[in-house]
Design an enzyme around this catalytic site. Structure first.
Site, PDB file in Angstrom:
ATOM      1  N   HIS A  67       0.832  -1.212   0.000  1.00 33.72           N
ATOM      2  CA  HIS A  67       0.000   0.000   0.000  1.00 33.72           C
ATOM      3  C   HIS A  67       0.865   1.260   0.000  1.00 33.72           C
ATOM      4  CE1 HIS A  67      -3.060  -2.896   1.050  1.00 33.72           C
ATOM      5  NE2 HIS A  67      -3.974  -1.966   0.856  1.00 33.72           N
ATOM      6  N   SER A  84      -6.447   3.903  -5.747  1.00 33.73           N
ATOM      7  CA  SER A  84      -5.888   4.635  -4.605  1.00 33.73           C
ATOM      8  C   SER A  84      -6.010   6.147  -4.823  1.00 33.73           C
ATOM      9  CB  SER A  84      -4.427   4.225  -4.409  1.00 33.73           C
ATOM     10  OG  SER A  84      -3.908   4.853  -3.280  1.00 33.73           O
ATOM     11  N   GLN A  85      -5.769   6.575  -6.047  1.00 34.73           N
ATOM     12  CA  GLN A  85      -5.888   8.007  -6.375  1.00 34.73           C
ATOM     13  C   GLN A  85      -7.303   8.504  -6.077  1.00 34.73           C
ATOM     14  OE1 GLN A  85      -3.494  10.218  -7.773  1.00 34.73           O
ATOM     15  NE2 GLN A  85      -5.045  11.811  -7.558  1.00 34.73           N
ATOM     16  N   ARG A  86      -8.291   7.715  -6.502  1.00 29.45           N
ATOM     17  CA  ARG A  86      -9.696   8.096  -6.269  1.00 29.45           C
ATOM     18  C   ARG A  86     -10.007   8.146  -4.777  1.00 29.45           C
ATOM     19  NH1 ARG A  86     -11.464   4.898 -10.371  1.00 29.45           N
ATOM     20  NH2 ARG A  86     -11.971   3.167  -8.994  1.00 29.45           N
ATOM     21  N   LEU A 121      -5.416   2.748   6.049  1.00 27.26           N
ATOM     22  CA  LEU A 121      -6.745   3.170   6.506  1.00 27.26           C
ATOM     23  C   LEU A 121      -7.640   3.280   5.271  1.00 27.26           C
ATOM     24  CD1 LEU A 121      -8.328   4.627   8.984  1.00 27.26           C
ATOM     25  CD2 LEU A 121      -7.640   6.729   7.854  1.00 27.26           C
TER      26      LEU A 121
HETATM   27  N1  LIG Z   1      -1.935   3.660   3.127  1.00 28.68           N
HETATM   28  C1  LIG Z   1      -3.229   3.451   2.805  1.00 28.68           C
HETATM   29  O1  LIG Z   1      -4.100   3.300   3.645  1.00 28.68           O
HETATM   30  N2  LIG Z   1      -3.508   3.416   1.482  1.00 28.68           N
HETATM   31  C2  LIG Z   1      -4.782   3.139   1.023  1.00 28.68           C
HETATM   32  N3  LIG Z   1      -5.979   3.485   1.696  1.00 28.68           N
HETATM   33  C3  LIG Z   1      -6.945   3.647   0.787  1.00 28.68           C
HETATM   34  O2  LIG Z   1      -8.126   3.903   1.036  1.00 28.68           O
HETATM   35  N4  LIG Z   1      -6.426   3.520  -0.467  1.00 28.68           N
HETATM   36  C4  LIG Z   1      -5.094   3.275  -0.379  1.00 28.68           C
HETATM   37  O3  LIG Z   1      -4.271   3.151  -1.271  1.00 28.68           O
END
Ligand SMILES: NC(=O)N[C@H]1NC(=O)NC1=O
Length: 173
Positions: A67, A84-86, A121
């Site tokens: 992540h 992740s961007q969204r 998160l």
């Molecule tokens: N570090 C982390 O929580 N990354 C994530 N959380 C999320 O909602 N999308 C992510 O990529």
């Protein structure tokens, strides 16, 4: 998309569609494909979760390490996955002021130093002001407790991503 459509997918299509349900872990979708047919959407979700739960802690930590940081370097560099961007943008993390960004950067570094994996998160269930508060709170957890909490967040992210892909309300999953 209904469950018949999901069950009819060949391996390549399935991994293309579901490969990022768990961030940057297409191997999990590849393994889940072998478990088809799925009786319903909830069953599909359960297979993703079961794979995560069956891993040894080193594998579970590996998932967390896939992540990107929240409001971290990859966001600045524009190299986040589309999902992740969204999510980060929806939580307002793409428009932090310099002070907020620095504070989060500092907390992310403290968290990583303490636990050895990034703070995770479900950003879509949070917002920019709550993220540093939650991060500071979780810094006090024990490593075992924190691994469990972080994997719970991975599952929440997966649930929302699956719901998007299947065009259903996440509460229905
Ligand atoms: N570090 C982390 O929580 N990354 C994530 N959380 C999320 O909602 N999308 C992510 O990529």
């Amino acid at each position: 998309m209904d469950i018949e459509k999901v069950n009819s997918m060949d391996f390549g299509e399935f991994v293309d569609v579901f490969g990022n349900v768990i961030e940057r872990c297409p191997l999990i979708a590849a393994a889940v494909w072998s478990q088809r047919p799925f009786s319903d959407l909830e069953d599909l979700e359960k297979h993703f979760y079961a794979f995560i739960d069956a891993l040894p802690p080193s594998g579970q930590e590996g998932i967390l390490r896939c992540h990107p940081d929240l409001a971290g370097r990859e966001l600045q560099q524009g190299t986040l996955t589309a999902e992740s961007q969204r999510e980060q943008s929806g939580a307002g993390l793409t428009s932090l002021g310099a002070d907020e960004r620095l504070r989060l950067e500092e907390l992310n570094a403290q968290y990583r130093a303490r636990f050895g994996f990034p703070f995770v998160l479900a950003a879509r269930l949070s917002h920019r002001a709550a993220v540093p508060r939650e991060l500071a709170r979780r810094l006090h957890c024990s490593p075992a407790q924190e691994l469990r909490i972080a994997l719970g967040e991975v599952k929440k992210i997966a649930r929302l991503r699956l719901a998007d892909l299947l065009g259903v309300d996440p509460s229905r999953l």
